[in-house]
Design a protein around this motif. Structure first.
Motif, PDB file in Angstrom:
ATOM      1  N   GLU A   1      83.821   1.047 109.230  1.00  0.00           N
ATOM      2  CA  GLU A   1      83.887  -0.047 110.197  1.00  0.00           C
ATOM      3  C   GLU A   1      83.650  -1.389 109.512  1.00  0.00           C
ATOM      4  OE1 GLU A   1      84.902  -1.621 113.415  1.00  0.00           O
ATOM      5  OE2 GLU A   1      84.931   0.552 113.174  1.00  0.00           O
ATOM      6  N   SER A   2      82.631  -1.481 108.693  1.00  0.00           N
ATOM      7  CA  SER A   2      82.360  -2.729 107.980  1.00  0.00           C
ATOM      8  C   SER A   2      81.605  -2.396 106.698  1.00  0.00           C
ATOM      9  CB  SER A   2      81.525  -3.664 108.865  1.00  0.00           C
ATOM     10  OG  SER A   2      80.998  -4.699 108.072  1.00  0.00           O
TER      11      SER A   2
ATOM     12  N   LEU B   1      72.906  -3.149 104.575  1.00  0.00           N
ATOM     13  CA  LEU B   1      71.831  -2.279 105.058  1.00  0.00           C
ATOM     14  C   LEU B   1      71.386  -1.297 103.981  1.00  0.00           C
ATOM     15  CD1 LEU B   1      73.048  -1.499 108.653  1.00  0.00           C
ATOM     16  CD2 LEU B   1      71.135  -2.931 107.973  1.00  0.00           C
ATOM     17  N   GLY B   2      72.054  -1.306 102.849  1.00  0.00           N
ATOM     18  CA  GLY B   2      71.617  -0.484 101.735  1.00  0.00           C
ATOM     19  C   GLY B   2      72.332   0.848 101.606  1.00  0.00           C
ATOM     20  N   TYR B   3      73.462   1.015 102.263  1.00  0.00           N
ATOM     21  CA  TYR B   3      74.195   2.277 102.099  1.00  0.00           C
ATOM     22  C   TYR B   3      75.120   2.175 100.899  1.00  0.00           C
ATOM     23  CZ  TYR B   3      72.273   3.470 106.552  1.00  0.00           C
ATOM     24  OH  TYR B   3      71.393   3.732 107.550  1.00  0.00           O
ATOM     25  N   LYS B   4      75.297   3.306 100.214  1.00  0.00           N
ATOM     26  CA  LYS B   4      76.111   3.336  98.995  1.00  0.00           C
ATOM     27  C   LYS B   4      77.568   3.507  99.373  1.00  0.00           C
ATOM     28  CE  LYS B   4      72.555   3.959  95.918  1.00  0.00           C
ATOM     29  NZ  LYS B   4      71.684   3.018  96.631  1.00  0.00           N
TER      30      LYS B   4
ATOM     31  N   ARG C   1      73.889  12.028 111.710  1.00  0.00           N
ATOM     32  CA  ARG C   1      73.638  10.778 110.994  1.00  0.00           C
ATOM     33  C   ARG C   1      74.674  10.590 109.878  1.00  0.00           C
ATOM     34  NH1 ARG C   1      70.287   6.660 110.656  1.00  0.00           N
ATOM     35  NH2 ARG C   1      69.617   5.876 108.635  1.00  0.00           N
TER      36      ARG C   1
ATOM     37  N   ALA D   1      78.666  -4.887 105.962  1.00  0.00           N
ATOM     38  CA  ALA D   1      77.445  -4.675 106.736  1.00  0.00           C
ATOM     39  C   ALA D   1      76.721  -3.418 106.253  1.00  0.00           C
ATOM     40  CB  ALA D   1      77.782  -4.558 108.220  1.00  0.00           C
ATOM     41  N   ALA D   2      77.488  -2.371 105.966  1.00  0.00           N
ATOM     42  CA  ALA D   2      76.865  -1.133 105.492  1.00  0.00           C
ATOM     43  C   ALA D   2      76.154  -1.377 104.169  1.00  0.00           C
ATOM     44  CB  ALA D   2      77.922  -0.033 105.335  1.00  0.00           C
ATOM     45  N   HIS D   3      76.788  -2.154 103.310  1.00  0.00           N
ATOM     46  CA  HIS D   3      76.173  -2.468 102.019  1.00  0.00           C
ATOM     47  C   HIS D   3      74.895  -3.279 102.223  1.00  0.00           C
ATOM     48  CE1 HIS D   3      75.722  -3.571  97.852  1.00  0.00           C
ATOM     49  NE2 HIS D   3      75.703  -4.847  98.190  1.00  0.00           N
TER      50      HIS D   3
ATOM     51  N   PRO E   1      67.418  -1.996  99.689  1.00  0.00           N
ATOM     52  CA  PRO E   1      66.877  -2.388 100.996  1.00  0.00           C
ATOM     53  C   PRO E   1      65.999  -1.298 101.611  1.00  0.00           C
ATOM     54  CG  PRO E   1      69.162  -3.011 100.846  1.00  0.00           C
ATOM     55  CD  PRO E   1      68.861  -2.245  99.604  1.00  0.00           C
TER      56      PRO E   1
ATOM     57  N   LEU F   1      77.624   9.141 111.419  1.00  0.00           N
ATOM     58  CA  LEU F   1      77.387   7.755 111.812  1.00  0.00           C
ATOM     59  C   LEU F   1      77.525   6.840 110.593  1.00  0.00           C
ATOM     60  CD1 LEU F   1      76.551   5.719 113.956  1.00  0.00           C
ATOM     61  CD2 LEU F   1      74.169   6.246 113.430  1.00  0.00           C
ATOM     62  N   ILE F   2      76.941   7.260 109.479  1.00  0.00           N
ATOM     63  CA  ILE F   2      77.014   6.436 108.259  1.00  0.00           C
ATOM     64  C   ILE F   2      78.457   6.345 107.785  1.00  0.00           C
ATOM     65  CG2 ILE F   2      76.331   6.337 105.830  1.00  0.00           C
ATOM     66  CD1 ILE F   2      73.653   7.586 106.698  1.00  0.00           C
TER      67      ILE F   2
ATOM     68  N   ARG G   1      81.189   6.526 109.586  1.00  0.00           N
ATOM     69  CA  ARG G   1      81.921   5.614 110.469  1.00  0.00           C
ATOM     70  C   ARG G   1      81.527   4.173 110.190  1.00  0.00           C
ATOM     71  NH1 ARG G   1      80.732   6.629 116.198  1.00  0.00           N
ATOM     72  NH2 ARG G   1      78.956   7.874 115.558  1.00  0.00           N
ATOM     73  N   ALA G   2      80.223   3.962 109.920  1.00  0.00           N
ATOM     74  CA  ALA G   2      79.748   2.608 109.668  1.00  0.00           C
ATOM     75  C   ALA G   2      80.409   2.035 108.421  1.00  0.00           C
ATOM     76  CB  ALA G   2      78.228   2.613 109.506  1.00  0.00           C
TER      77      ALA G   2
ATOM     78  N   PHE H   1      78.078  -3.441 113.386  1.00  0.00           N
ATOM     79  CA  PHE H   1      79.344  -2.735 113.423  1.00  0.00           C
ATOM     80  C   PHE H   1      79.903  -2.837 114.835  1.00  0.00           C
ATOM     81  CE2 PHE H   1      76.424  -0.925 110.422  1.00  0.00           C
ATOM     82  CZ  PHE H   1      77.161  -0.944 109.249  1.00  0.00           C
TER      83      PHE H   1
ATOM     84  N   LEU I   1      71.362   2.824 112.326  1.00  0.00           N
ATOM     85  CA  LEU I   1      71.830   2.631 110.950  1.00  0.00           C
ATOM     86  C   LEU I   1      70.874   1.775 110.132  1.00  0.00           C
ATOM     87  CD1 LEU I   1      75.632   2.229 111.520  1.00  0.00           C
ATOM     88  CD2 LEU I   1      74.558   3.884 110.023  1.00  0.00           C
TER      89      LEU I   1
ATOM     90  N   ARG J   1      62.445  -1.929 103.258  1.00  0.00           N
ATOM     91  CA  ARG J   1      62.111  -1.578 104.642  1.00  0.00           C
ATOM     92  C   ARG J   1      60.885  -0.688 104.674  1.00  0.00           C
ATOM     93  NH1 ARG J   1      67.992  -1.310 105.727  1.00  0.00           N
ATOM     94  NH2 ARG J   1      67.988   0.913 105.369  1.00  0.00           N
TER      95      ARG J   1
END
Lengths: 508, 308
Positions: free
Chosen positions: B173-174, B181-184, B163, B177-179, A75, B166-167, B169-170, A93, A104, A79
């Motif tokens: 948290e979910s 958005l493209g977070y590993k 940051r 949702a984090a996935h 993604p 933040l990542i 915690r994200a 979140f 985020l 983006r």
């Protein structure tokens, strides 16, 4: 077509074990175009946009963006190329605030203070006011969507993908969203709009690509087609709307008076003094944007959430303090929205799941022992009557597709000769043909003398089957009104209007 | 009761709390990333034995602490493999990790019983240490004591203001949702687990190198479990972890002093008091009507699989 082409998708194929999600799909979008992607659940719309957004890699086929090859690995890359996406199930979140959520979704977010002021500026420019410091868990569904949209807008996208954006909005909010989208499109942003709401697509979109079982079956200009034509292209069959028997109403079967309970769900909605009556043979439709107390109302009616004894009455008997089993004994059955984990135990077989809610009313146990033969027959009956596609009754509930499981859990409740039926989202994620048969079954039970409460976010569905109509808004229920003669505007106002949104300021 | 010197008491409680602070702050980071690792006790004792062996072999306490951190991290890597790659149940894996750690440490430490490890020196603050009261309380400790407080502050700051935090915690948290958005998700969680393991190992090494200081089987004596409880009752907030750990350490030291002073309370009650009072206070702190219960990371203990 005068506008230059932005994105072209050519012959894209993606297969998962056992199912081909997309097969040789091609279409293109030009700059500033609003392009609809139409199809039923499972038609492959989501997989297709996930490939464009870099979440899924295609097996074959190619994509070009502005003439150059486009192969987003993740993604982040999408983006960076100017593709942004607003998700169907919000990618937000709850325990973080608006600014953190926006940060985020950005590649190089500015410091929080600066970001907060930019959020304010952009959200006001597009008529989507937002307070950056608020916790997302406290926001309404419409406001949450604003967070997602603002997150996309802050990155100046060239292509904005919107996956079923209106399913959680009131009609007024939909209007405002459309104005925002038209403004964006006039500024040159292309929009890929996924929906199965045909009237909306006719109002908003320039072009439409229709998918069925992973293949492109048609492309059309939505303005030139009727909603019915498009629906039949989508389903590939002729549709018959459910027949309504219009029988006479009987005595009041379910009465709710001054029902107030706090929500057991984190970030849930407290029910505030809810009152309504449903007569035998009547269908009460309860509308409302998600998260306005629907789940709590179902819990309070089913008996999972206890209230004051007099707050809920079945056939005149106070049951506010009675649990689900006692209410079931009195004839009330309920089907919650969440299929896996609430309506059905995911790892238990269909027979076992049939037993769990049917044991009492179908007399499936004797002196504490389970009558498996009878349970098996009960489960087979549900599968046959509701056309549940499954290899057998011993299959785990988890293994069924969402639509089939929905048919099973709704069928299980409707097959128990109930006198009061409470259903939340009866056709959520079910294809059009199956939805029609579920609605027909609900109407048949009402015609047979059951009092029915249908909670749904699908207005068309409610208008189709309900006799009277009420809306939940922040835990309060409007007084029920007869459906006949109700306009969409009035319904929108009952649902809480536009929740403080305003129309985008043009040309300022 | 008169034999208790407050300066000595505070100074002692700061030392007594170090292992729990370190382990708890590590576990806090792990849990904020959405992973429930119940193997803290096992990772601590692995840190204790590895730290002890390495410091005895090398003759340097510092090498011992590094070894302790590595030992804890190594064991946590096993947990990461089980839960993040094979998607095993986190609760069962964590409990197994503790049992495994207790057994393995006992095996490794067999020939090291009865040896004294090299000493960990006090940080020389010069004249500051001579200030009455404050000098004794604040300026007479070894470097690990200061590091534990710095670790709390740093964790608080990273989680709140950066940051990276933040990542993290994200993800907790979910993860879905984090996935999206493209977070590993998996990589972030494995790193958090390794950090948690290293901190627990460091805490364990402090027990065997400074607190006791020698090697015996089961030397951590439940400190890992208290660290776990403190994380939960501190509502996943770093500074509250510090308060909880100091409370526990303080009561532990106080009850020892009371025992020594011959207080007329049965020893059994005194020995159980730190556990009881710490849990009680933290329960009351977190049971208010506020949003304390909502502070739990929403994906805590759930495995993530990117198939959807």
């Amino acid at each position: 077509m005068t506008r230059p082409e932005l994105l072209r998708v050519e012959g894209v194929t993606k297969a998962y074990p056992g199912v081909v999600a997309n097969s040789d799909v091609s279409f293109s979008i030009s700059q500033g175009e609003v392009h609809a992607l139409l199809g039923e659940n499972g038609a492959g719309k989501s997989t297709l946009v996930k490939m464009i957004y870099g979440l899924v890699k295609p097996d074959s086929g190619r994509m070009t963006l502005n003439g150059a090859a486009y192969t987003p690995a993740e993604p982040r890359a999408a983006r960076a190329s100017g593709v942004a996406m607003v998700f169907q199930h919000f990618s937000l979140f709850e325990a973080l605030n608006v600014a953190e959520n926006v940060a985020l979704g950005m590649e190089n977010p500015p410091p929080m203070k600066e970001l907060a002021s930019r959020i304010k500026a952009v959200s006001e420019e597009y008529g989507l006011p937002l307070d950056p410091a608020r916790m997302v868990g406290d926001l309404s569904a419409g406001e949450r969507q604003r967070v997602e949209i603002v997150r996309c807008l802050l990155q100046d996208p060239k292509l904005l993908i919107m996956d079923e954006p209106t399913s959680v909005l009131t009609p007024q909010e939909v209007d405002i969203l459309f104005k925002t989208l038209r403004k964006l499109s006039s500024e040159g942003t292309a929009i890929l709009y996924i929906s199965h709401k045909l009237e909306e697509i006719r109002a908003l979109c320039d072009e439409a690509t229709i998918l069925r079982r992973g293949k492109v079956v048609a492309t059309c200009t939505p303005r030139d087609r009727s909603a019915r034509e498009m629906a039949e292209l989508m389903v590939g069959a002729t549709l018959t709307p459910p027949a309504r028997a219009g029988g006479a109403k009987g005595a009041v079967a379910l009465e709710v008076a001054g029902l107030s309970v706090a929500s057991p769900i984190p970030f849930g909605t407290t029910l505030k003094s809810i009152s309504f009556k449903v007569a035998k043979g009547e269908v009460l439709g309860i509308a409302g944007v998600a998260g306005n107390g629907q789940d709590e109302l179902l819990l309070a009616l089913s008996g999972e959430l206890l209230a004051a004894p007099e707050a809920v009455r079945i056939d005149g008997a106070p049951v506010g303090q009675a649990g689900p089993t006692q209410r079931r004994a009195l004839g009330l059955v309920s089907a919650p929205e969440e299929r896996l984990g609430h309506a059905a135990a995911p790892d238990m077989s269909l027979v076992e799941n049939a037993l769990l809610s049917g044991a009492l009313r179908q007399a499936l146990t004797r002196r504490g022992f389970i009558d498996w033969a009878k349970t098996e027959t009960f489960a087979e009956g549900i599968i046959k009557d509701f056309d549940v596609r499954t290899p057998g009754t011993q299959v785990a509930a988890r293994a069924l597709s969402g639509g089939n499981l929905q048919k099973f859990v709704v069928g299980r409740e409707l097959s128990q000769t109930p006198s009061v039926i409470v259903i939340n989202q009866p056709t959520w994620g079910v294809d059009a043909a199956a939805a029609a048969s579920i609605r027909q079954a609900i109407l048949d039970r009402a015609a047979g003398g059951a009092a029915v409460v249908v909670i749904s976010q699908d207005l068309d569905e409610l208008l189709e089957i309900a006799d009277s109509f009420a809306a939940l808004n922040e835990g309060r229920l409007t007084p029920p009104r007869p459906v006949t003669g109700l306009t969409v505007d009035e319904i929108g106002l009952m649902m809480g209007g536009a929740h403080g949104m305003e129309v985008a300021h043009h040309g300022h | 009761m008169m034999g208790i010197d407050p300066a000595l008491l505070i100074s002692a409680l700061m030392v007594a709390s170090v292992p729990i602070i370190l382990a708890a702050i590590g576990e806090l980071v792990v849990e904020r990333a959405g992973v429930l690792n119940l193997g803290v006790e096992g990772m601590m004792i692995m840190g204790a034995v590895c730290g002890f062996i390495l410091s005895v072999q090398s003759g340097s306490a510092f090498v011992g602490f590094v070894g302790g951190a590595l030992g804890g991290a190594a064991l946590s890597l096993l947990f990461a493999l089980l839960t993040q790659v094979f998607l095993a149940n986190q609760v069962a894996s964590g409990l197994a990790l503790t049992l495994f750690g207790l057994g393995l440490s006992s095996l490794l430490g067999q020939s090291f019983v009865g040896i004294r490890p090299p000493a960990t020196g006090v940080v020389p603050f010069g004249p500051l240490a001579d200030i009455p009261f404050l000098g004794r309380v604040l300026f007479s400790h070894d470097w690990v004591v200061y590091m534990s407080v710095v670790a709390v502050a740093a964790t608080w700051w990273v989680l709140k203001a950066t940051r990276t935090g933040l990542i993290l915690r994200a993800v907790g948290e979910s993860h879905d949702a984090a996935h999206a958005l493209g977070y590993k998700v998996r990589r972030i969680r494995v790193l958090a687990i390794l950090f948690g393991g290293a901190m627990a190992g460091l805490g364990g090494a402090y027990i065997s190198l400074v607190r006791v200081p020698q090697w015996t089987d089961g030397i951590t004596a439940g400190a890992g479990w208290i660290a776990l409880a403190i994380v939960v009752f501190a509502s996943w907030k770093p500074w509250r972890v510090l308060i909880g750990a100091y409370l526990f350490g303080g009561i532990s030291v106080l009850q020892l002093n009371l025992q020594a002073a011959g207080a007329r309370i049965p020893v059994e009650y005194l020995s159980m008091s730190p556990y009881l009072i710490t849990i009680l206070v933290l329960v009351i702190m977190s049971s208010g009507k506020g949003k304390a219960a909502l502070n739990a990371p929403a994906s805590l203990g759930q495995n993530f699989h990117a198939s959807r």
